[in-house]
Design a protein around this motif. Structure first.
Motif, mmCIF file in Angstrom:
data_model
loop_
_atom_site.group_PDB
_atom_site.id
_atom_site.type_symbol
_atom_site.label_atom_id
_atom_site.label_comp_id
_atom_site.label_asym_id
_atom_site.label_seq_id
_atom_site.Cartn_x
_atom_site.Cartn_y
_atom_site.Cartn_z
ATOM 1 N N LEU A 1 0.837 -1.187 0.000
ATOM 2 C CA LEU A 1 0.000 0.000 0.000
ATOM 3 C C LEU A 1 0.881 1.250 0.000
ATOM 4 O O LEU A 1 2.077 1.194 0.325
ATOM 5 N N ALA A 2 0.280 2.380 -0.315
ATOM 6 C CA ALA A 2 1.042 3.639 -0.352
ATOM 7 C C ALA A 2 1.690 3.920 0.995
ATOM 8 O O ALA A 2 2.835 4.368 1.066
ATOM 9 N N VAL A 3 0.967 3.649 2.087
ATOM 10 C CA VAL A 3 1.528 3.936 3.411
ATOM 11 C C VAL A 3 2.735 3.044 3.702
ATOM 12 O O VAL A 3 3.677 3.464 4.392
ATOM 13 N N MET A 4 2.732 1.823 3.166
ATOM 14 C CA MET A 4 3.879 0.937 3.355
ATOM 15 C C MET A 4 5.089 1.460 2.589
ATOM 16 O O MET A 4 6.219 1.434 3.100
ATOM 17 N N ARG A 5 4.864 1.942 1.394
ATOM 18 C CA ARG A 5 5.963 2.538 0.628
ATOM 19 C C ARG A 5 6.528 3.761 1.336
ATOM 20 O O ARG A 5 7.735 4.011 1.312
ATOM 21 N N GLU A 6 5.662 4.524 1.972
ATOM 22 C CA GLU A 6 6.122 5.702 2.706
ATOM 23 C C GLU A 6 7.013 5.301 3.878
ATOM 24 O O GLU A 6 8.026 5.962 4.156
ATOM 25 N N ILE A 7 6.646 4.227 4.571
ATOM 26 C CA ILE A 7 7.476 3.755 5.689
ATOM 27 C C ILE A 7 8.841 3.329 5.178
ATOM 28 O O ILE A 7 9.882 3.653 5.781
ATOM 29 N N TRP A 8 8.865 2.606 4.064
ATOM 30 C CA TRP A 8 10.160 2.217 3.492
ATOM 31 C C TRP A 8 10.970 3.441 3.075
ATOM 32 O O TRP A 8 12.176 3.508 3.335
ATOM 33 N N GLU A 9 10.313 4.386 2.434
ATOM 34 C CA GLU A 9 11.014 5.605 2.005
ATOM 35 C C GLU A 9 11.653 6.303 3.199
ATOM 36 O O GLU A 9 12.813 6.725 3.138
ATOM 37 N N GLU A 10 10.907 6.448 4.284
ATOM 38 C CA GLU A 10 11.431 7.126 5.466
ATOM 39 C C GLU A 10 12.617 6.380 6.066
ATOM 40 O O GLU A 10 13.484 6.983 6.696
ATOM 41 N N ALA A 11 12.669 5.063 5.857
ATOM 42 C CA ALA A 11 13.766 4.251 6.388
ATOM 43 C C ALA A 11 14.942 4.166 5.416
ATOM 44 O O ALA A 11 15.909 3.444 5.685
ATOM 45 N N GLY A 12 14.867 4.860 4.279
ATOM 46 C CA GLY A 12 15.954 4.851 3.317
ATOM 47 C C GLY A 12 15.847 3.758 2.266
ATOM 48 O O GLY A 12 16.786 3.538 1.493
ATOM 49 N N ILE A 13 14.716 3.061 2.236
ATOM 50 C CA ILE A 13 14.496 2.032 1.224
ATOM 51 C C ILE A 13 13.690 2.683 0.108
ATOM 52 O O ILE A 13 12.458 2.679 0.116
ATOM 53 N N GLY A 14 14.402 3.268 -0.828
ATOM 54 C CA GLY A 14 13.770 4.074 -1.862
ATOM 55 C C GLY A 14 13.270 3.254 -3.039
ATOM 56 O O GLY A 14 13.188 2.027 -2.987
ATOM 57 N N ALA A 15 12.967 3.958 -4.123
ATOM 58 C CA ALA A 15 12.334 3.326 -5.270
ATOM 59 C C ALA A 15 13.183 2.206 -5.859
ATOM 60 O O ALA A 15 12.658 1.157 -6.262
ATOM 61 N N ALA A 16 14.515 2.398 -5.933
ATOM 62 C CA ALA A 16 15.370 1.378 -6.550
ATOM 63 C C ALA A 16 15.338 0.078 -5.755
ATOM 64 O O ALA A 16 15.299 -1.016 -6.328
ATOM 65 N N ARG A 17 15.340 0.182 -4.435
ATOM 66 C CA ARG A 17 15.273 -1.029 -3.616
ATOM 67 C C ARG A 17 13.870 -1.616 -3.619
ATOM 68 O O ARG A 17 13.699 -2.837 -3.561
ATOM 69 N N GLN A 18 12.855 -0.774 -3.686
ATOM 70 C CA GLN A 18 11.499 -1.311 -3.750
ATOM 71 C C GLN A 18 11.254 -2.068 -5.058
ATOM 72 O O GLN A 18 10.474 -3.028 -5.089
ATOM 73 N N ARG A 19 11.925 -1.649 -6.133
ATOM 74 C CA ARG A 19 11.761 -2.369 -7.403
ATOM 75 C C ARG A 19 12.299 -3.796 -7.322
ATOM 76 O O ARG A 19 11.856 -4.675 -8.071
#
Length: 241
Positions: free
Chosen positions: A120-138
């Motif tokens: 979900l969008a909120v899960m992506r936001e948590i990852w982003e805040e922890a430094g797990i950005g788009a490249a790692r999410q891919r």
């Protein structure tokens, strides 16, 4: 039979894959596409020579990456050779392993942890805040086997997220993150148990997770759940990099 370290490392590659992996002589090269060290490192997969290290460095440069080697148990000669070439040790990692069965015995409290097929969008936001950005999410889109994300909730809010994928009999949990104000409340334990419940439905019998060796909180979590140390590795990079 308990999976041994080489099998666990295969599962790491399968559940957190590089954008591209290729063999060059005795070396396994990984193209990370900005996804971090685990998907960008080079490993020795055959008999190598000190002279061959320069070829490995050049091959990594052709991928647009700084030289980075993963040193696993049994790679002591490579470790020493890289040390002589002014490579420094970074990010020692411990692998943890547990049978699934003990992780699925406790009922998970209602509205605490859920398996969500796509984050979900909120899960992506948590990852982003922890430094797990788009490249790692891919990276989470690449595994060929079963995969899911885990949403954790506490104090009436979304507070944690993780990724889990299965390779054969082994489920691997990656990118477990809990927002700072909600840590220390036991949410990580329930998220790991939820991942185990999901993994059992996919035919897995074991669960493994990676943890930086200096992350005392995470090490304590896995120990409290009954995980055992299954192996270690670290990276070496040029000290001037």
């Amino acid at each position: 039979m308990t999976p041994e370290l080489p099998r666990l490392l295969e599962a790491v590659d399968a559940t957190w894959p590089a954008a591209r992996s290729l063999r060059a002589g005795p070396w396994r090269l990984r193209e990370g596409a900005g996804g971090g060290k685990r998907v960008s490192c080079t490993t020795a997969e055959g008999d190598w020579t000190p002279d061959g290290l320069q070829a490995a460095e050049q091959a990594q440069a052709l991928l647009g990456q700084d030289p980075l080697f993963m040193i696993r148990e049994g790679d002591e000669a490579l470790d020493a050779a890289l040390a002589r070439r002014s490579y420094e040790v970074i990010d020692p990692v411990t692998l943890w392993l547990s049978p699934l069965a003990p992780l699925v015995t406790e009922p998970i409290p209602r509205i605490t942890a859920f398996a969500v097929s796509e984050p979900l969008a909120v899960m992506r936001e948590i990852w982003e805040e922890a430094g797990i950005g788009a490249a790692r999410q891919r990276i989470m889109e690449r595994p060929k086997g079963p995969r899911t994300t885990i949403l954790g909730r506490t104090a009436d809010r979304a507070a944690g997220t993780a990724f889990c994928a299965v390779d054969g009999e082994i489920a691997m949990v990656h990118a477990l993150e809990i927002v700072a104000p909600c840590r220390g409340r036991g949410l990580g334990k329930w998220m790991m148990r939820q991942a185990a419940v999901w993994a059992e439905t996919q035919g897995a019998h074991w669960m493994s997770v990676l943890c930086l060796t200096d992350n005392a909180a995470a090490m304590g979590l896995y120990r409290s759940l009954g995980f055992s140390r299954a192996g270690r590795y670290h990276y070496r990079r040029r000290s001037e990099t």
